[in-house]
Design a protein around this motif. Structure first.
Motif, mmCIF file in Angstrom:
data_model
loop_
_atom_site.group_PDB
_atom_site.id
_atom_site.type_symbol
_atom_site.label_atom_id
_atom_site.label_comp_id
_atom_site.label_asym_id
_atom_site.label_seq_id
_atom_site.Cartn_x
_atom_site.Cartn_y
_atom_site.Cartn_z
ATOM 1 N N LEU A 129 41.970 33.351 29.782
ATOM 2 C CA LEU A 129 40.997 32.735 28.882
ATOM 3 C C LEU A 129 40.395 33.738 27.906
ATOM 4 N N SER A 130 40.276 34.997 28.316
ATOM 5 C CA SER A 130 39.658 35.993 27.440
ATOM 6 C C SER A 130 40.490 36.232 26.193
ATOM 7 N N VAL A 131 41.797 35.993 26.272
ATOM 8 C CA VAL A 131 42.661 36.111 25.102
ATOM 9 C C VAL A 131 42.596 34.841 24.259
ATOM 10 N N ALA A 132 42.577 33.699 24.944
ATOM 11 C CA ALA A 132 42.577 32.419 24.237
ATOM 12 C C ALA A 132 41.260 32.155 23.516
ATOM 13 N N TYR A 133 40.140 32.610 24.121
ATOM 14 C CA TYR A 133 38.808 32.336 23.555
ATOM 15 C C TYR A 133 38.001 33.630 23.550
ATOM 16 N N PRO A 134 38.243 34.504 22.579
ATOM 17 C CA PRO A 134 37.608 35.824 22.581
ATOM 18 C C PRO A 134 36.089 35.797 22.432
ATOM 19 N N ASN A 135 35.519 34.702 21.944
ATOM 20 C CA ASN A 135 34.077 34.623 21.751
ATOM 21 C C ASN A 135 33.348 34.017 22.950
ATOM 22 N N VAL A 136 34.096 33.722 24.003
ATOM 23 C CA VAL A 136 33.515 33.177 25.225
ATOM 24 C C VAL A 136 33.555 34.258 26.303
ATOM 25 N N THR A 137 32.495 34.330 27.105
ATOM 26 C CA THR A 137 32.440 35.332 28.174
ATOM 27 C C THR A 137 33.247 34.853 29.365
ATOM 28 N N VAL A 138 34.174 35.701 29.816
ATOM 29 C CA VAL A 138 35.072 35.320 30.908
ATOM 30 C C VAL A 138 35.035 36.370 32.005
ATOM 31 N N GLU A 139 34.898 35.918 33.231
ATOM 32 C CA GLU A 139 35.044 36.783 34.400
ATOM 33 C C GLU A 139 36.236 36.252 35.185
ATOM 34 N N ASN A 140 37.343 36.989 35.126
ATOM 35 C CA ASN A 140 38.552 36.577 35.826
ATOM 36 C C ASN A 140 38.531 37.051 37.269
ATOM 37 N N ALA A 141 38.857 36.157 38.183
ATOM 38 C CA ALA A 141 38.911 36.496 39.606
ATOM 39 C C ALA A 141 40.339 36.291 40.082
ATOM 40 N N HIS A 142 41.137 37.344 40.022
ATOM 41 C CA HIS A 142 42.538 37.279 40.413
ATOM 42 C C HIS A 142 42.681 37.757 41.859
ATOM 43 N N LEU A 143 42.682 36.835 42.795
ATOM 44 C CA LEU A 143 42.778 37.206 44.207
ATOM 45 C C LEU A 143 44.109 37.903 44.491
ATOM 46 N N GLY A 144 45.182 37.419 43.872
ATOM 47 C CA GLY A 144 46.485 38.022 44.081
ATOM 48 C C GLY A 144 46.535 39.463 43.585
ATOM 49 N N ASP A 145 45.890 39.730 42.437
ATOM 50 C CA ASP A 145 45.863 41.090 41.899
ATOM 51 C C ASP A 145 45.168 42.039 42.865
ATOM 52 N N SER A 146 44.066 41.578 43.432
ATOM 53 C CA SER A 146 43.319 42.399 44.379
ATOM 54 C C SER A 146 44.160 42.721 45.604
ATOM 55 N N LEU A 147 44.881 41.719 46.089
ATOM 56 C CA LEU A 147 45.716 41.922 47.271
ATOM 57 C C LEU A 147 46.864 42.878 46.974
ATOM 58 N N MET A 148 47.470 42.741 45.786
ATOM 59 C CA MET A 148 48.550 43.648 45.419
ATOM 60 C C MET A 148 48.047 45.073 45.237
ATOM 61 N N SER A 149 46.841 45.232 44.712
ATOM 62 C CA SER A 149 46.256 46.562 44.555
ATOM 63 C C SER A 149 46.053 47.214 45.920
ATOM 64 N N LEU A 150 45.593 46.419 46.882
ATOM 65 C CA LEU A 150 45.431 46.939 48.235
ATOM 66 C C LEU A 150 46.771 47.415 48.782
ATOM 67 N N GLY A 151 47.810 46.613 48.606
ATOM 68 C CA GLY A 151 49.137 46.976 49.088
ATOM 69 C C GLY A 151 49.643 48.258 48.456
ATOM 70 N N TYR A 152 49.436 48.391 47.153
ATOM 71 C CA TYR A 152 49.863 49.612 46.464
ATOM 72 C C TYR A 152 49.165 50.840 47.041
ATOM 73 N N ARG A 153 47.841 50.726 47.222
ATOM 74 C CA ARG A 153 47.075 51.873 47.721
ATOM 75 C C ARG A 153 47.499 52.256 49.138
ATOM 76 N N LEU A 154 47.810 51.257 49.965
ATOM 77 C CA LEU A 154 48.246 51.552 51.325
ATOM 78 C C LEU A 154 49.610 52.222 51.348
ATOM 79 N N ARG A 155 50.504 51.773 50.461
ATOM 80 C CA ARG A 155 51.867 52.278 50.463
ATOM 81 C C ARG A 155 52.034 53.600 49.724
ATOM 82 N N ASN A 156 51.013 53.976 48.935
ATOM 83 C CA ASN A 156 51.160 55.166 48.102
ATOM 84 C C ASN A 156 50.043 56.177 48.338
#
Length: 212
Positions: free
Chosen positions: A184-211
């Protein structure tokens, strides 16, 4: 408290809730003052960073003996939650995620007033989530024009969020808490957006554990 250094950067804003959590716990534990060095150790940062962050908002009245914990909690609370006013909010999507999010919004003191939930399933209409009525999505226009919500929480699939977001902006929505995977932040640049990507958070955890 007034911002003394112009527009505050997003990384500083992102750190405010963490400051607030730690400071609220200190206050609850009876701690009266804390130095920037002590707070930095708790936060996993530096004393210089703490002082720079706080100076964005006027410094919070730092004295030679440290920061007053009660004052810090009050001032940062005002920044995060306002002065008692709650932001009128609607939630779209009454599935499992929407149910969990509605429970959080209605039980946590966070500065939001959840007015209504919307879903496409007719069998849910007339029921509620945590005391908040569920409406059919077809009622969205009429409800928004009558109640003027400014925040929309999207617990929808990507395509559904893409379809409805433009309508919401036209209806006066100024901010999104977005759990869909539509940017949404790309589609509507004048609107305030807080993205909550649960999958991104989980993948970040996996990366940190594996590396490590």
């Amino acid at each position: 408290m007034n911002n003394s250094q112009g527009k505050v950067s997003l990384p500083v804003i992102k750190r405010l809730p963490k400051y607030y959590r730690y400071i609220a716990q200190l206050h609850k534990s009876g701690v009266a003052t804390i130095s920037s060095s002590e707070l930095a150790r708790m936060m996993g940062t530096t004393a210089s960073q703490v002082r720079q962050d706080f100076n964005c908002f006027g410094g919070f009245g730092q004295q030679g003996i440290g920061y007053n914990v009660e004052v810090l909690e009050k001032e940062i609370g005002h920044l995060l939650f306002g002065h008692g006013e709650k932001l009128p909010t609607i939630l779209l999507g009454a599935g499992r995620l929407g149910t969990a999010v509605s429970r959080f919004l209605t039980t946590d003191t966070n500065g939001y007033n959840l007015l209504a939930v919307f879903d496409i399933r007719q069998e849910l209409v007339g029921h509620d989530l945590d005391g908040v009525p569920i409406h059919h999505i077809d009622e969205l226009d009429e409800f928004c024009k009558a109640n003027h919500p400014t925040v929309a929480v999207l617990c929808l699939p990507r395509e559904s969020a893409k379809e409805v977001s433009g309508q919401l902006v036209e209806l006066g929505i100024k901010g999104f808490w977005n759990f869909s995977h539509y940017d949404l932040s790309v589609a509507y640049p004048n609107v305030t957006v807080e993205n909550a990507h649960l999958g991104d958070s989980l993948m970040s955890l996996g990366y940190r554990l594996r590396n490590k």
